[in-house]
Design an enzyme around this catalytic site. Structure first.
Site, PDB file in Angstrom:
ATOM      1  N   CYS A   1      -5.012  44.038  78.525  1.00  0.00           N
ATOM      2  CA  CYS A   1      -4.470  42.686  78.658  1.00  0.00           C
ATOM      3  C   CYS A   1      -3.641  42.581  79.934  1.00  0.00           C
ATOM      4  O   CYS A   1      -2.845  43.478  80.231  1.00  0.00           O
ATOM      5  CB  CYS A   1      -3.610  42.352  77.445  1.00  0.00           C
ATOM      6  SG  CYS A   1      -2.946  40.671  77.475  1.00  0.00           S
TER       7      CYS A   1
ATOM      8  N   CYS B   1       3.938  41.356  78.063  1.00  0.00           N
ATOM      9  CA  CYS B   1       4.725  41.288  76.830  1.00  0.00           C
ATOM     10  C   CYS B   1       5.280  42.674  76.497  1.00  0.00           C
ATOM     11  O   CYS B   1       4.536  43.620  76.255  1.00  0.00           O
ATOM     12  CB  CYS B   1       3.866  40.780  75.678  1.00  0.00           C
ATOM     13  SG  CYS B   1       3.109  39.167  75.984  1.00  0.00           S
TER      14      CYS B   1
ATOM     15  N   CYS C   1       4.133  44.813  73.353  1.00  0.00           N
ATOM     16  CA  CYS C   1       2.708  44.946  73.051  1.00  0.00           C
ATOM     17  C   CYS C   1       2.106  46.229  73.597  1.00  0.00           C
ATOM     18  O   CYS C   1       2.224  46.530  74.792  1.00  0.00           O
ATOM     19  CB  CYS C   1       1.949  43.743  73.599  1.00  0.00           C
ATOM     20  SG  CYS C   1       0.219  43.713  73.094  1.00  0.00           S
TER      21      CYS C   1
ATOM     22  N   CYS D   1      -8.789  37.561  60.143  1.00  0.00           N
ATOM     23  CA  CYS D   1      -8.133  37.138  61.372  1.00  0.00           C
ATOM     24  C   CYS D   1      -8.818  37.809  62.555  1.00  0.00           C
ATOM     25  O   CYS D   1      -8.808  39.035  62.661  1.00  0.00           O
ATOM     26  CB  CYS D   1      -6.658  37.506  61.331  1.00  0.00           C
ATOM     27  SG  CYS D   1      -5.783  36.797  59.931  1.00  0.00           S
TER      28      CYS D   1
ATOM     29  N   CYS E   1      -9.392  32.893  60.636  1.00  0.00           N
ATOM     30  CA  CYS E   1      -8.328  32.490  61.557  1.00  0.00           C
ATOM     31  C   CYS E   1      -8.609  33.137  62.905  1.00  0.00           C
ATOM     32  O   CYS E   1      -8.880  34.339  62.979  1.00  0.00           O
ATOM     33  CB  CYS E   1      -6.974  32.956  61.036  1.00  0.00           C
ATOM     34  SG  CYS E   1      -5.576  32.557  62.123  1.00  0.00           S
TER      35      CYS E   1
ATOM     36  N   CYS F   1      -0.902  28.784  62.273  1.00  0.00           N
ATOM     37  CA  CYS F   1      -0.249  30.018  61.846  1.00  0.00           C
ATOM     38  C   CYS F   1       0.614  30.487  63.012  1.00  0.00           C
ATOM     39  O   CYS F   1       0.115  30.717  64.100  1.00  0.00           O
ATOM     40  CB  CYS F   1      -1.320  31.050  61.499  1.00  0.00           C
ATOM     41  SG  CYS F   1      -0.706  32.699  61.125  1.00  0.00           S
TER      42      CYS F   1
ATOM     43  N   ARG G   1       4.037  35.539  55.482  1.00  0.00           N
ATOM     44  CA  ARG G   1       3.183  36.728  55.493  1.00  0.00           C
ATOM     45  C   ARG G   1       3.945  37.934  56.043  1.00  0.00           C
ATOM     46  O   ARG G   1       4.499  37.885  57.139  1.00  0.00           O
ATOM     47  CB  ARG G   1       1.943  36.470  56.347  1.00  0.00           C
ATOM     48  CG  ARG G   1       0.930  37.608  56.327  1.00  0.00           C
ATOM     49  CD  ARG G   1      -0.264  37.288  57.203  1.00  0.00           C
ATOM     50  NE  ARG G   1      -0.797  35.980  56.865  1.00  0.00           N
ATOM     51  CZ  ARG G   1      -1.553  35.253  57.672  1.00  0.00           C
ATOM     52  NH1 ARG G   1      -1.841  35.695  58.889  1.00  0.00           N
ATOM     53  NH2 ARG G   1      -2.006  34.070  57.286  1.00  0.00           N
TER      54      ARG G   1
END
Length: 419
Positions: A65, A69, A72, A109, A142, A202, A272
């Site tokens: 990626c 972040c 992450c 997901c 999702c 979400c 969740r």
């Protein structure tokens, strides 16, 4: 405690607590913890009974990626030894999803690392959604693909996606200390795009990144205003090789207080329990089921969870039951608002406690579902550099790195998934 009696009464009426009351929950002592759990549990049972919804993650594209972040393990330049692979084929993703559904998952997901999907990426994901829906009748899907461009949410909805995840992660005030390659406002806009397209929104948070109690309350109240149907609560997994590797700030007790606070602020929303529960709650995971009504089954995006069967045993042993495919997760008033009636006016207050004015079709996998997304790498060194919170150790002095296991099975491997 007068505070807890007040919060229970408000939760049963879908009346939102004050910020001061939310902060007071986080400030309760260990001696009061079971009282806090019992009080929030009354609110949870009012709206969700003793049902636990199971969700299953499929990492469609792992690592590589270009975002920065700090939390992450998939960020560009991450030295975490995670799996790295490009897009799974639709049949591969469908096979992985089927394992989760067979284990009892009601929602799948689909997550992909990156800033956001290209139109070609959306084509790939729509084919994957169609393949999963064809093989698994009644399953919810999702998507979690990062920042959306105009029209992409509509295309995902047309392909059969039920929900879209994009987490706020932390408070707006501290967001720039965690990520610099996109903004907090970018994340809010993506959630709103999903809602406008009729997708269930979400969106959740990550706790344990060095934030204050005020930061936690800020992000939960921002989520309340955004009004998602699902709020995943992640607890930071401090991967070695990431800037936050030394952020061991959570105890099981603090995790439970955070979950209770979220439940009081968002009484009738699917809360969740997501990534990091095994690492930080450890043997106290069953207590969390009195606060949340949804968990991820098995493994996460880049880390391993406890065995899928252990999850099922934990739910049964704690006196809860797995939510069936034929059961509507959300309370009637939220499910009806999601199903239609776009543009209707509501006398209810906006926020997690009621369907408000944030658009029709609001609904985390973040949590688990929550890729980072950005376009340029800005390597940040370890704790102490500008923009990165100073590293701390867990209050008891023990950094439990032995509990962080990189995923080596399931999607992107030749080994059977954990479900």
């Amino acid at each position: 405690m007068d505070l807890l009696n007040t919060l229970v009464d408000k939760g049963l009426r879908r009346e939102l607590p004050t910020r001061e009351e939310a902060l007071a929950v986080l400030a309760t002592s260990d001696d009061e913890l079971l009282d806090v759990v019992a009080a929030a549990g009354k609110v949870r049972r009012q709206w969700f009974g003793r049902r636990v919804k199971l969700n299953y993650l499929v990492n469609l594209k792992s690592g590589l990626c270009p975002e920065d972040c700090s939390y992450c393990s998939q960020r560009l330049g991450s030295k975490a030894g995670i799996l790295k692979y490009t897009w799974l084929k639709p049949e591969e993703a469908s096979k992985a999803a089927a394992a989760g559904v067979a284990g009892g998952a009601k929602r799948v997901c689909l997550v992909a690392s990156g800033r956001g999907p290209t139109d070609r990426d959306v084509d790939r994901v729509t084919k994957t959604i169609e393949a999963i829906k064809e093989e698994n009748e009644g399953v919810e899907v999702c998507a979690c693909l990062g920042l959306l461009s105009d029209g992409q949410a509509d295309r995902l909805r047309s392909a059969g996606a039920d929900a879209y995840n994009h987490n706020l992660n932390t408070s707006e005030e501290t967001y720039g200390a965690i990520t610099t390659t996109h903004t907090y406002a970018d994340r809010v806009e993506t959630v709103r795009q999903a809602q406008t397209a009729g997708l269930s929104a979400c969106s959740g948070l990550i706790a344990g990144m060095g934030e204050s109690d005020a930061d936690l309350v800020d992000v939960v109240y921002a989520l309340r205003d955004l009004d998602p149907d699902s709020v995943p609560v992640n607890f930071l997994i401090p991967f070695e090789g990431t800037p936050l590797a030394k952020e061991w700030n959570l105890t099981p007790q603090r995790c439970l207080r955070i979950l209770a606070m979220v439940r009081f602020v968002c009484p009738d929303v699917e809360v969740r329990l997501a990534g990091g529960r095994e690492v930080h709650l450890r043997s106290m995971q069953p207590l969390a089921l009195h606060l949340v009504n949804s968990i991820f089954l098995g493994d996460y995006l880049t880390s391993e969870g406890q065995a899928g069967q252990a999850d099922l045993d934990m739910i049964a042993d704690a006196g809860f039951e797995v939510e069936g495919a034929g059961t509507t997760t959300l309370p009637r008033h939220r499910a009806d608002a999601l199903a239609g009636d776009c543009g209707s006016t509501s006398a209810e207050p906006a926020g997690c406690g009621a369907q408000g004015s944030s658009g029709c079709g609001s609904h985390a996998a973040g949590g688990g579902c929550g890729p980072c997304g950005g376009h340029e790498e800005r390597e940040r060194a370890a704790a102490g550099e500008e923009g990165v919170p100073a590293a701390r150790t867990e209050p008891n002095g023990a950094a439990r790195t032995d509990l962080v296991a990189v995923r080596r099975r399931g999607a992107g491997t030749d080994l059977a998934p954990n479900a």
